[in-house]
Design a protein around this motif. Sequence first.
Motif, PDB file in Angstrom:
ATOM      1  N   ARG A  78      25.005  29.981  34.845  1.00 39.85           N
ATOM      2  CA  ARG A  78      24.455  29.959  33.490  1.00 39.85           C
ATOM      3  C   ARG A  78      23.821  31.293  33.117  1.00 39.85           C
ATOM      4  NH1 ARG A  78      21.631  23.940  33.577  1.00 39.85           N
ATOM      5  NH2 ARG A  78      23.465  22.782  32.838  1.00 39.85           N
ATOM      6  N   ALA A  79      23.252  31.961  34.109  1.00 41.21           N
ATOM      7  CA  ALA A  79      22.599  33.245  33.848  1.00 41.21           C
ATOM      8  C   ALA A  79      23.595  34.393  33.759  1.00 41.21           C
ATOM      9  CB  ALA A  79      21.577  33.536  34.945  1.00 41.21           C
ATOM     10  N   ALA A  80      24.844  34.167  34.196  1.00 34.57           N
ATOM     11  CA  ALA A  80      25.847  35.230  34.203  1.00 34.57           C
ATOM     12  C   ALA A  80      26.406  35.457  32.803  1.00 34.57           C
ATOM     13  CB  ALA A  80      26.976  34.876  35.164  1.00 34.57           C
ATOM     14  N   ASP A  81      26.870  36.679  32.579  1.00 32.98           N
ATOM     15  CA  ASP A  81      27.558  36.995  31.338  1.00 32.98           C
ATOM     16  C   ASP A  81      29.048  36.700  31.428  1.00 32.98           C
ATOM     17  OD1 ASP A  81      25.318  38.330  29.809  1.00 32.98           O
ATOM     18  OD2 ASP A  81      25.344  39.549  31.645  1.00 32.98           O
ATOM     19  N   LEU A  82      29.559  36.580  32.661  1.00 30.20           N
ATOM     20  CA  LEU A  82      30.996  36.348  32.880  1.00 30.20           C
ATOM     21  C   LEU A  82      31.189  35.687  34.230  1.00 30.20           C
ATOM     22  CD1 LEU A  82      34.047  36.937  32.162  1.00 30.20           C
ATOM     23  CD2 LEU A  82      33.742  39.125  33.348  1.00 30.20           C
ATOM     24  N   VAL A  83      32.052  34.695  34.280  1.00 30.25           N
ATOM     25  CA  VAL A  83      32.446  34.055  35.534  1.00 30.25           C
ATOM     26  C   VAL A  83      33.924  34.327  35.763  1.00 30.25           C
ATOM     27  CG1 VAL A  83      32.718  31.880  36.786  1.00 30.25           C
ATOM     28  CG2 VAL A  83      30.687  32.255  35.378  1.00 30.25           C
ATOM     29  N   LEU A  84      34.259  34.819  36.947  1.00 34.19           N
ATOM     30  CA  LEU A  84      35.638  35.105  37.340  1.00 34.19           C
ATOM     31  C   LEU A  84      36.088  34.067  38.350  1.00 34.19           C
ATOM     32  CD1 LEU A  84      35.281  38.957  37.931  1.00 34.19           C
ATOM     33  CD2 LEU A  84      36.061  37.815  35.851  1.00 34.19           C
ATOM     34  N   TRP A  85      37.269  33.500  38.123  1.00 36.16           N
ATOM     35  CA  TRP A  85      37.796  32.537  39.088  1.00 36.16           C
ATOM     36  C   TRP A  85      39.284  32.740  39.257  1.00 36.16           C
ATOM     37  CZ3 TRP A  85      39.991  27.518  37.228  1.00 36.16           C
ATOM     38  CH2 TRP A  85      40.021  27.404  35.838  1.00 36.16           C
ATOM     39  N   ASN A  86      39.799  32.206  40.358  1.00 32.23           N
ATOM     40  CA  ASN A  86      41.185  32.426  40.730  1.00 32.23           C
ATOM     41  C   ASN A  86      42.148  31.597  39.899  1.00 32.23           C
ATOM     42  OD1 ASN A  86      43.048  33.619  43.000  1.00 32.23           O
ATOM     43  ND2 ASN A  86      43.633  31.461  42.876  1.00 32.23           N
ATOM     44  N   ALA A 103      28.314  27.309  28.544  1.00 34.88           N
ATOM     45  CA  ALA A 103      29.407  27.983  27.843  1.00 34.88           C
ATOM     46  C   ALA A 103      29.529  29.450  28.242  1.00 34.88           C
ATOM     47  CB  ALA A 103      29.203  27.860  26.343  1.00 34.88           C
ATOM     48  N   THR A 104      29.367  29.759  29.498  1.00 28.48           N
ATOM     49  CA  THR A 104      29.503  31.130  29.977  1.00 28.48           C
ATOM     50  C   THR A 104      30.937  31.608  29.802  1.00 28.48           C
ATOM     51  OG1 THR A 104      27.821  30.646  31.641  1.00 28.48           O
ATOM     52  CG2 THR A 104      29.107  32.655  31.944  1.00 28.48           C
ATOM     53  N   ARG A 105      31.094  32.870  29.402  1.00 28.94           N
ATOM     54  CA  ARG A 105      32.423  33.462  29.293  1.00 28.94           C
ATOM     55  C   ARG A 105      33.112  33.413  30.661  1.00 28.94           C
ATOM     56  NH1 ARG A 105      34.087  38.534  26.204  1.00 28.94           N
ATOM     57  NH2 ARG A 105      31.946  38.486  25.415  1.00 28.94           N
ATOM     58  N   GLN A 106      34.434  33.188  30.681  1.00 27.14           N
ATOM     59  CA  GLN A 106      35.156  33.110  31.944  1.00 27.14           C
ATOM     60  C   GLN A 106      36.496  33.815  31.839  1.00 27.14           C
ATOM     61  OE1 GLN A 106      37.102  29.230  32.839  1.00 27.14           O
ATOM     62  NE2 GLN A 106      35.939  28.452  31.093  1.00 27.14           N
ATOM     63  N   ALA A 107      37.044  34.183  32.999  1.00 27.82           N
ATOM     64  CA  ALA A 107      38.372  34.791  33.077  1.00 27.82           C
ATOM     65  C   ALA A 107      39.076  34.269  34.321  1.00 27.82           C
ATOM     66  CB  ALA A 107      38.264  36.314  33.126  1.00 27.82           C
ATOM     67  N   VAL A 108      40.339  33.893  34.150  1.00 24.90           N
ATOM     68  CA  VAL A 108      41.177  33.433  35.255  1.00 24.90           C
ATOM     69  C   VAL A 108      42.001  34.620  35.733  1.00 24.90           C
ATOM     70  CG1 VAL A 108      42.965  31.812  35.985  1.00 24.90           C
ATOM     71  CG2 VAL A 108      41.287  31.137  34.243  1.00 24.90           C
ATOM     72  N   LEU A 109      41.829  35.011  36.979  1.00 22.58           N
ATOM     73  CA  LEU A 109      42.378  36.283  37.450  1.00 22.58           C
ATOM     74  C   LEU A 109      43.847  36.211  37.849  1.00 22.58           C
ATOM     75  CD1 LEU A 109      39.356  37.750  39.399  1.00 22.58           C
ATOM     76  CD2 LEU A 109      39.949  37.935  36.982  1.00 22.58           C
TER      77      LEU A 109
END
Length: 303
Positions: A78-86, A103-109
């Motif tokens: 929740r404190a992160a600006d971006l979550v990266l996951w596989n 609702a943290t921003r996320q990216a699927v790598l």
Amino acid sequence: MLPNVARRVLLGTTLGAGLAGTLPARAQAPKRVVATFTVLADMAQNVAGEAVLVESLTRPGAEIHDYEPTPLDVVRARAADLVLWNGLGLERWFERFFSRAGATRQAVLTEGITPIGIGEGPYLNQPNPHAWMSPTLALVYVENIRKALAALDPANAATFAANAERYAAQIRAVDARLRETLARVPADRRVLATCEGAFSYLTRDYGLREAYLWPINAEDEGTPRQVRAMIDTVRRARVPAIFCESTVNDRPMRQVAREAGARYGGALYVDSLTAEDGPAPTYLKLLEANAEIILRGLTGAAR
């Protein structure tokens, strides 16, 4: 080479606390990125450099497939600006976790990667998620990380691009060394037998054949049927050495080695980096350590 992820994160946190109120606003609050496991965190830190704080939800040595997130993990996400996951089904816990994290921003790598399908078991035809085990596909991860960081922090986009280019060159160099190393395994010994079917991308890249006890880490690991099938495979193919992954129980594979007359070649690294003083503290060292362990096991020679 950048230092270990855990050390970087600790250092960044300490500096941030110690200098609060003395630096410009931007330096006081750098962007924070959380990755689901250590391999992705290391990749991301290489692209981010000093511009972004990166940490892993899991610790070195943790099993990622059935990881149980803690309340602290939710707070960190929740404190992160971006979550990266596989993605590709690796983090089966992630959707439930992410709904709790907000609702943290996320990216699927793995976006843009055509996966290899799992060939058997309850996950038949589902994607094999271990695409980072191919250095060629790791370049896709790096580009996805670069794009995600640039969108998060446009002011540092040029830094991310330069770091990504430099890191991609290092990955290509490791790929060339792995190709040379694994080419030394004789044709009649080119079977990589492991606990989990996590090496499909690596074996495809380097012309090896793959055998495994179970297709993907799940609840059914090392059953009598799996052990018997692997014993038969190892005997039939005359596999000289067999391996397991560092994050799972190697007892079933050691039983296979005893009954099939093969050597147990040691632990390979897939789902997690080691601590800084271990053999695989970074993604690049993970690849090189595996290649040397495989070569030594299948030929009896380290170099």
